[in-house]
Write an enzyme that holds these catalytic residues in place. Structure first.
Site, PDB file in Angstrom:
ATOM      1  N   ASP A  10       0.919  -1.292  -0.018  1.00 55.83           N
ATOM      2  CA  ASP A  10      -0.011  -0.053  -0.047  1.00 55.83           C
ATOM      3  C   ASP A  10       1.003   1.284  -0.078  1.00 55.83           C
ATOM      4  O   ASP A  10       1.875   1.387   0.441  1.00 55.83           O
ATOM      5  CB  ASP A  10      -0.990  -0.149   1.358  1.00 55.83           C
ATOM      6  N   HIS A  27       2.660   3.592  -9.101  1.00 55.04           N
ATOM      7  CA  HIS A  27       2.580   1.942  -9.316  1.00 55.04           C
ATOM      8  C   HIS A  27       3.852   1.339 -10.049  1.00 55.04           C
ATOM      9  O   HIS A  27       4.126   0.149  -9.815  1.00 55.04           O
ATOM     10  CB  HIS A  27       1.234   1.770  -9.929  1.00 55.04           C
ATOM     11  N   TRP A  59     -11.468  -2.253  -8.683  1.00 55.13           N
ATOM     12  CA  TRP A  59     -12.165  -1.960  -9.833  1.00 55.13           C
ATOM     13  C   TRP A  59     -13.017  -0.618  -9.580  1.00 55.13           C
ATOM     14  O   TRP A  59     -13.635   0.077 -10.651  1.00 55.13           O
ATOM     15  CB  TRP A  59     -13.377  -2.926 -10.252  1.00 55.13           C
ATOM     16  N   LEU A 121      12.176 -19.601  -4.458  1.00 54.02           N
ATOM     17  CA  LEU A 121      11.054 -18.862  -3.676  1.00 54.02           C
ATOM     18  C   LEU A 121       9.607 -19.231  -4.489  1.00 54.02           C
ATOM     19  O   LEU A 121       9.816 -19.098  -5.728  1.00 54.02           O
ATOM     20  CB  LEU A 121      11.107 -17.371  -4.030  1.00 54.02           C
TER      21      LEU A 121
END
Length: 232
Positions: A10, A27, A59, A121
C-alpha cells in the site's frame, strides 16, 4: 523466521502524490520495489511470498488507473519472466481470473507453466483477489459437489474448505505486513491468516526496502506463537 510472508503493498499513489506525480508513476515504482523484495527473500529465509497486487474492490478506481495497472501487470510478467525463472522463482496467481483481459490471463498461464518446477522462492500474486470472494467461490464448489452427490454436507470440514481455496497447495502465511501506515487487512487472506502475526509500517511501498523487511523478520523471530495453547 517465517517461511511464508504475505504483504499488502500500500502507498504507491500517496508516494507519487507527495512528489506531484501521477499515481501510475507510483505503481511503476512499486513494481520495481517488488523485484528487490523478491530477490532478497531467499537470502532472508523466506520460501513463500504472497503479494496483494489488485483487489476485487480496486475496480472502483478510475478507468485510467485500472487500465494502467493491468498494462503494468502484463509488462511485469513479460519483462521479468526470464529473470524469475533463472533465479529459481515459481510464480503463480490467486484470485478470480474471469474478469481479466484475455491477453493478461494467457501471460499468467504462461509464466505459471514456465516456472512450475522452481522452488527457491514461491511467489504468489493476488490479482482480482478478495478474501470474501475466494470463500464464496470455495463454498460454491463444495455446494456443487454436494448437489452432485460427490460430497455429503457432513464431509465438509476445515480441510475440505481449505482445499477448495485458491491457496490449496500453499502453507498459511506466518506473517502479514501492510505498508503505508494503514492498520486494516482489506479483505486479504481472511481464512489463511487466522493465526498469522501482523506488522503495520508507516513506510510507503515504493520506499519499503529489503533492510526494513529484514528488521521486521527479526522482530517476528522474537514473538511467542502459541496458536491458542498455553505453555506448561
Amino acid at each position: 523466521m517465517p517461511l511464508h510472508v504475505a504483504i499488502i503493498m500500500d502507498g504507491n499513489g500517496r508516494w507519487a502524490r507527495n512528489r506531484g506525480w501521477p499515481r501510475l508513476v507510483g505503481h511503476r515504482r512499486g513494481a520495481e520495489r517488488v523485484k528487490q523484495i523478491v530477490k532478497a527473500c531467499p537470502d532472508l529465509g523466506v520460501s513463500h511470498l504472497t503479494i496483494y497486487a489488485f483487489s476485487t474492490e480496486n475496480w472502483k478506481r478510475s478507468t485510467e488507473e485500472v487500465l494502467g495497472l493491468m498494462t503494468l501487470f502484463s509488462r511485469y510478467i513479460e519483462r521479468e519472466a526470464e529473470g524469475l525463472n533463472a533465479e529459481g522463482v515459481r510464480m503463480r496467481f490467486i484470485g478470480d481470473r474471469a474478469p481479466l483481459d484475455g491477453r493478461l490471463r494467457r501471460l499468467m498461464d504462461g509464466i505459471e507453466a514456465r516456472t512450475c518446477g522452481n522452488d527457491r522462492l514461491n511467489l504468489t500474486v493476488a490479482i482480482n483477489y478478495g478474501g470474501r470472494n475466494e470463500l464464496m467461490r470455495a463454498a460454491r464448489k463444495l455446494a456443487e459437489a454436494a448437489a452432485q452427490g460427490v460430497l455429503t454436507p457432513e464431509a465438509i470440514t476445515e480441510e475440505t474448505l481449505a482445499a477448495a481455496l485458491d491457496t490449496a497447495d500453499l502453507p498459511d502465511p506466518d506473517l502479514v505486513i501492510r505498508t503505508s501506515g494503514e492498520t486494516r487487512i482489506s479483505n486479504y487472506l481472511l481464512w489463511q491468516s487466522a493465526y498469522a502475526e501482523y506488522e503495520f509500517t508507516g513506510t510507503l511501498w515504493p520506499d519499503f526496502s529489503p533492510a526494513e523487511l529484514g528488521t521486521i523478520l527479526d522482530r517476528f523471530a522474537l514473538r511467542d506463537r502459541r496458536f491458542g495453547a498455553v505453555k506448561a
